[in-house]
Write a protein that holds these residues in place. Structure first.
Motif, PDB file in Angstrom:
ATOM      1  N   LEU A 104       0.321  -1.129  -0.241  1.00 34.59           N
ATOM      2  CA  LEU A 104       0.130   0.194   0.272  1.00 34.59           C
ATOM      3  C   LEU A 104       0.788   0.907  -0.066  1.00 34.59           C
ATOM      4  CD1 LEU A 104      -3.207   1.450   0.445  1.00 34.59           C
ATOM      5  CD2 LEU A 104      -2.575   0.778   2.820  1.00 34.59           C
ATOM      6  N   GLU A 157       2.423   2.130  -3.011  1.00 35.47           N
ATOM      7  CA  GLU A 157       1.187   2.209  -4.384  1.00 35.47           C
ATOM      8  C   GLU A 157       1.459   3.809  -4.013  1.00 35.47           C
ATOM      9  OE1 GLU A 157      -1.727   1.911  -7.505  1.00 35.47           O
ATOM     10  OE2 GLU A 157      -0.088   0.748  -7.156  1.00 35.47           O
ATOM     11  N   GLU A 197     -11.175  -2.108  -1.387  1.00 36.77           N
ATOM     12  CA  GLU A 197     -10.814  -3.302  -3.085  1.00 36.77           C
ATOM     13  C   GLU A 197      -9.883  -3.035  -3.523  1.00 36.77           C
ATOM     14  OE1 GLU A 197     -12.706  -2.051  -7.099  1.00 36.77           O
ATOM     15  OE2 GLU A 197     -14.092  -1.416  -5.229  1.00 36.77           O
ATOM     16  N   TRP A 198      -8.992  -2.027  -3.217  1.00 40.19           N
ATOM     17  CA  TRP A 198      -7.186  -2.321  -3.917  1.00 40.19           C
ATOM     18  C   TRP A 198      -6.990  -3.713  -3.343  1.00 40.19           C
ATOM     19  CZ3 TRP A 198      -2.341  -2.184  -2.082  1.00 40.19           C
ATOM     20  CH2 TRP A 198      -1.253  -2.207  -2.766  1.00 40.19           C
ATOM     21  N   LYS A 241      -0.904   8.618  -7.939  1.00 41.45           N
ATOM     22  CA  LYS A 241      -2.648   7.999  -8.022  1.00 41.45           C
ATOM     23  C   LYS A 241      -3.295   8.504  -6.643  1.00 41.45           C
ATOM     24  CE  LYS A 241      -2.143   4.088  -9.993  1.00 41.45           C
ATOM     25  NZ  LYS A 241      -2.192   2.992 -10.511  1.00 41.45           N
ATOM     26  N   ALA A 243     -11.963   2.331  -1.662  1.00 36.68           N
ATOM     27  CA  ALA A 243     -11.137   1.403  -3.442  1.00 36.68           C
ATOM     28  C   ALA A 243      -9.938   1.435  -2.058  1.00 36.68           C
ATOM     29  CB  ALA A 243     -10.654   3.753  -3.703  1.00 36.68           C
ATOM     30  N   ILE A 244      -9.739   1.531  -1.512  1.00 40.42           N
ATOM     31  CA  ILE A 244      -8.302   1.013  -0.253  1.00 40.42           C
ATOM     32  C   ILE A 244      -8.520  -0.048  -0.430  1.00 40.42           C
ATOM     33  CG2 ILE A 244      -6.714   1.269   1.388  1.00 40.42           C
ATOM     34  CD1 ILE A 244      -6.572   4.310   1.604  1.00 40.42           C
ATOM     35  N   PHE A 261      -5.857   7.291  -3.689  1.00 39.30           N
ATOM     36  CA  PHE A 261      -7.225   6.438  -3.918  1.00 39.30           C
ATOM     37  C   PHE A 261      -8.802   7.529  -4.029  1.00 39.30           C
ATOM     38  CE2 PHE A 261      -4.396   4.132  -2.521  1.00 39.30           C
ATOM     39  CZ  PHE A 261      -4.715   2.571  -3.046  1.00 39.30           C
ATOM     40  N   SER A 262     -10.088   7.069  -3.798  1.00 39.50           N
ATOM     41  CA  SER A 262     -10.841   8.165  -3.820  1.00 39.50           C
ATOM     42  C   SER A 262     -11.721   8.347  -2.564  1.00 39.50           C
ATOM     43  CB  SER A 262     -11.885   7.828  -5.147  1.00 39.50           C
ATOM     44  OG  SER A 262     -12.823   5.637  -4.943  1.00 39.50           O
ATOM     45  N   SER A 263     -11.880   6.577  -1.974  1.00 42.41           N
ATOM     46  CA  SER A 263     -12.228   6.622  -0.288  1.00 42.41           C
ATOM     47  C   SER A 263     -11.758   5.406   0.198  1.00 42.41           C
ATOM     48  CB  SER A 263     -13.642   6.511  -0.973  1.00 42.41           C
ATOM     49  OG  SER A 263     -13.536   4.732  -1.446  1.00 42.41           O
ATOM     50  N   TYR A 264     -12.019   5.608   1.345  1.00 41.08           N
ATOM     51  CA  TYR A 264     -11.687   4.098   2.067  1.00 41.08           C
ATOM     52  C   TYR A 264     -11.504   2.834   1.578  1.00 41.08           C
ATOM     53  CZ  TYR A 264     -11.172   0.748   6.061  1.00 41.08           C
ATOM     54  OH  TYR A 264     -10.575  -0.310   6.601  1.00 41.08           O
TER      55      TYR A 264
END
Length: 53
Positions: free
Chosen positions: A19, A22, A37-38, A27, A34-35, A29-32
């Motif tokens: 993480l 990344e 999900e990644w 880039k 999204a993190i 992340f748009s939200s928690y």
């Protein structure tokens, strides 16, 4: 320096390291969510359930 006692981490060290790498790409992340999900997608499963191989 002593560490404060507390609960063990729920996310494994390998997932945290991935993480951090990344996040260095810029880039972001748009939200928690999204993190999370990644982590599940890129790391091959929920990193808080099992070690990353």
């Amino acid at each position: 320096m002593k560490k404060a006692p507390g609960a063990k981490r729920k996310i494994h060290d390998a997932a945290i390291a991935a993480l951090e790498e990344e996040l260095k790409t810029g880039k972001g992340f748009s939200s928690y969510g999204a993190i999370v999900e990644w982590l599940v997608t890129v790391q091959g499963g929920a990193p808080w359930n099992r070690p990353i191989a």
